[in-house]
Structure formats: structure tokens, C-alpha cells
Design an enzyme around this catalytic site. Structure first.
Site, short mmCIF file in Angstrom:
data_model
loop_
_atom_site.label_atom_id
_atom_site.label_comp_id
_atom_site.label_asym_id
_atom_site.label_seq_id
_atom_site.Cartn_x
_atom_site.Cartn_y
_atom_site.Cartn_z
N ASP A 3 5.81 4.59 5.13
CA ASP A 3 6.79 3.64 5.66
C ASP A 3 6.89 2.38 4.80
O ASP A 3 7.75 1.52 5.05
CB ASP A 3 6.47 3.28 7.11
CG ASP A 3 5.05 2.79 7.33
OD1 ASP A 3 4.14 3.30 6.66
OD2 ASP A 3 4.84 1.90 8.18
N HIS A 6 0.85 -1.18 0.00
CA HIS A 6 0.00 0.00 0.00
C HIS A 6 0.89 1.24 0.00
O HIS A 6 2.12 1.13 -0.02
CB HIS A 6 -0.95 -0.01 1.20
CG HIS A 6 -0.28 0.06 2.54
ND1 HIS A 6 0.53 -0.94 3.04
CD2 HIS A 6 -0.29 1.03 3.50
CE1 HIS A 6 0.97 -0.60 4.23
NE2 HIS A 6 0.49 0.59 4.54
#
Length: 309
Positions: free
Chosen positions: A67, A63
Site C-alpha cells: 500500500d 517501506h
């Protein structure tokens, strides 16, 4: 001998810490390199881990939270700098196309790498090759997120004792493997030996990568019967409410998935910065899962291991 190992490049969730970089995981699988979720700083982590950007053949994003993807520009630019000649297949949720385009063109550089974009729109296979089948499934997070499963085809293992029983040796072994049958014995009365008579089934290996998600059916489908499951365990069970709220798993939940899905090796990662160490993650998971348990640290190399049979 082929290499199958996970090179851990980062294990922090949301923000890096003094000891943990943003996410990043390189699965070395024979001649392929699957780079999962390269967060910020992944290029430097690869240098420290002793692996090169040229080893990457597939770029797999679950996604578009930072991060899990902010390392893409550095990796792509490094591959261009190193004049990587082979194409790199990029897989990511189709709804994040705008984000991938921005990451792919984040700054000015001499772009020479052949990145082939394969946005994932539905559950199912996303790549098929000599390595097997890479498939994706939609997970349950606060933004569109997918998990990945790599499945090697089943094959057969030749048994030397059975070859000897039929007097098959040398080039004849290769012929038997290619053709499926071979004639042995005198020319007047040859015996037809089938490959199944001198071999036994060899299950293909299976690997799964599950990041930011709540518990859902897809988590279990991805994990089922895998030789290695790399899975987020952002929170401890005492913070299960926060895990549910923000779309994450606890160490106990991840371990329960591994136990119920008969996973051979469980790798926990993606730890919240609220925890000073991960000893309790290990203890919490070990109460539920009794297989090979690894709490990942940055720069660790974790072997996928030998086939189960």
C-alpha cells in the site's frame, strides 16, 4: 509566489475502499515535488487531483508494504511516457533494494526517465538542495521503515521600515542582501549598515512524514517543531492493542506526538478499512491536540501555511 501544499492522493491503509485509495502524497514545495509512498492507483489519483507526474523530483518510500509502493511502476512509466527531462531522486530503505529493482522494472516499457537510486542505510540527511535538507530516520514497524523530515534553512526577512530609516532603496537593497553590508550617506563620512540592522530572523519551514510505526524516539525527532506533520493514525484508541501488535499508531497517539512536539498543523491519514468514517479519529485527536487539525481525504489540497514568524 511559491507553492507549498500537500496534495493527498490516497489515505487508506492495507487495502483501498470505495472512498479511499491506497496511500499517495505529493508535497509541492516551491520548484520541487516530493512524492511519498505511492500505492496502487496513484497515477490515476494524480490525474484526478490535477497534478502531473512531471512535477515529481523526489520519490520517497517509507517501506515496501504494497500500500506504500505498488504505484511506483505506473509513476515511473508515466514519467517516461511524458519524456520527463529532469532527474528523479529515489529514496527508500536500503534493505528493500530488491523490491525497488522489481518495481522499477515491473513491465516492458520504453524507459527514458533518469531515476537516481539513493538507498537509505542510516539516519541522517539523504538530500540537500535549494529546498533545504531532507533527512530520514528509522521507525519501528514489522519491516524496515523510515520517516522523512524536510527542513528549510533559516533566513532573514528584510523590513521596509528599517530600510527607509537608513535611506536604502532600489538596487542597493539587492547589494545589501548579497554582500551583507552597504555604505550609505555622504562619501566623506559613509555609514556602514549591516544586513542584521534592517532585517529580522525568519525561521525556515519544517515538514515531516511519518507512516507505519509504533511510538518510538524517531517519531518525536521527526515531528519536533514542524509546520506540518503528516502521520499515520491507522487505529482508534480502543484498538491500541492491535496498533502495537502490527506496528501502527492510534489517532490519540499521533495527536499526543503533535502536541508534545509543538506541531503547527497535524494531518492524520492511513486509516484502517474497519472504520466507516473518520469522525472519531478527529474527535479523539482533538481531545489531545489543540492546533490546526486535518483528517485527510483523498484529493484534498492542504496548504503548508505561512511561516510562524
Amino acid at each position: 509566489m511559491s507553492t507549498r501544499e500537500l496534495v493527498v492522493l490516497g489515505t487508506a491503509s492495507q487495502v483501498p475502499t470505495r472512498l479511499r485509495n491506497h496511500n499517495g502524497y505529493l508535497l509541492r514545495w516551491d520548484n520541487e515535488g516530493f512524492l511519498f509512498d505511492p500505492g496502487e492507483g496513484t497515477q490515476r489519483q494524480m490525474l484526478l487531483a490535477g497534478v502531473s507526474a512531471s512535477s515529481v523530483t523526489h520519490l520517497c518510500l517509507t517501506h515496501f508494504h504494497g500500500d506504500h509502493c505498488l504505484g511506483v511502476p505506473g509513476i515511473v512509466q508515466r514519467m517516461s511516457l511524458d519524456h520527463v527531462a529532469h532527474p528523479v531522486e529515489a529514496h527508500y530503505p536500503a534493505s528493500g533494494q530488491e523490491f525497488f529493482t522489481r518495481l522499477r522494472n515491473a513491465s516492458a516499457f520504453h524507459d527514458t526517465v533518469d531515476v537516481r537510486e539513493n538507498p537509505v542505510e542510516a539516519d541522517g540527511p539523504v538530500a540537500i538542495g535549494a529546498f533545504g535538507t531532507l533527512e530520514a530516520r528509522r521507525l519501528d514497524h514489522s519491516v524496515d521503515s523510515i520517516g522523512y523530515r524536510l527542513t528549510e534553512p533559516d533566513s532573514r526577512r528584510i523590513r521596509s521600515d528599517l530600510l527607509a530609516l537608513y535611506g536604502i532603496h532600489g538596487p542597493a537593497v539587492g547589494e545589501l542582501q548579497r554582500e551583507g553590508t552597504i555604505r550609505v550617506g555622504p562619501d566623506t563620512e559613509p555609514e556602514v549598515v549591516h544586513l542584521t540592522q534592517v532585517s529580522e530572523p525568519r525561521p525556515g519551514q519544517r515538514f515531516a512524514f511519518v507512516m507505519d510505526t509504533r511510538l518510538c524516539d524517531a517519531v518525536y525527532a521527526l515531528a519536533d517543531g514542524t509546520d506540518m506533520l503528516v502521520i499515520e493514525s491507522t487505529f482508534l484508541n480502543e484498538h491500541a492493542g492491535l496498533a502495537l501488535k502490527y506496528g501502527h499508531l492510534t489517532a490519540r497517539q499521533a495527536a499526543r506526538v503533535a502536541a508534545e512536539c509543538h506541531v503547527r498543523k497535524l494531518v492524520l491519514t492511513h486509516f484502517s478499512q474497519r472504520y466507516g468514517d473518520t469522525q472519531r479519529h478527529f474527535e479523539e485527536a482533538a481531545e489531545v491536540y489543540h492546533g490546526e487539525l486535518v483528517v485527510a481525504d483523498d484529493l484534498a489540497r492542504i496548504a503548508v501555511g505561512h511561516r510562524s514568524s
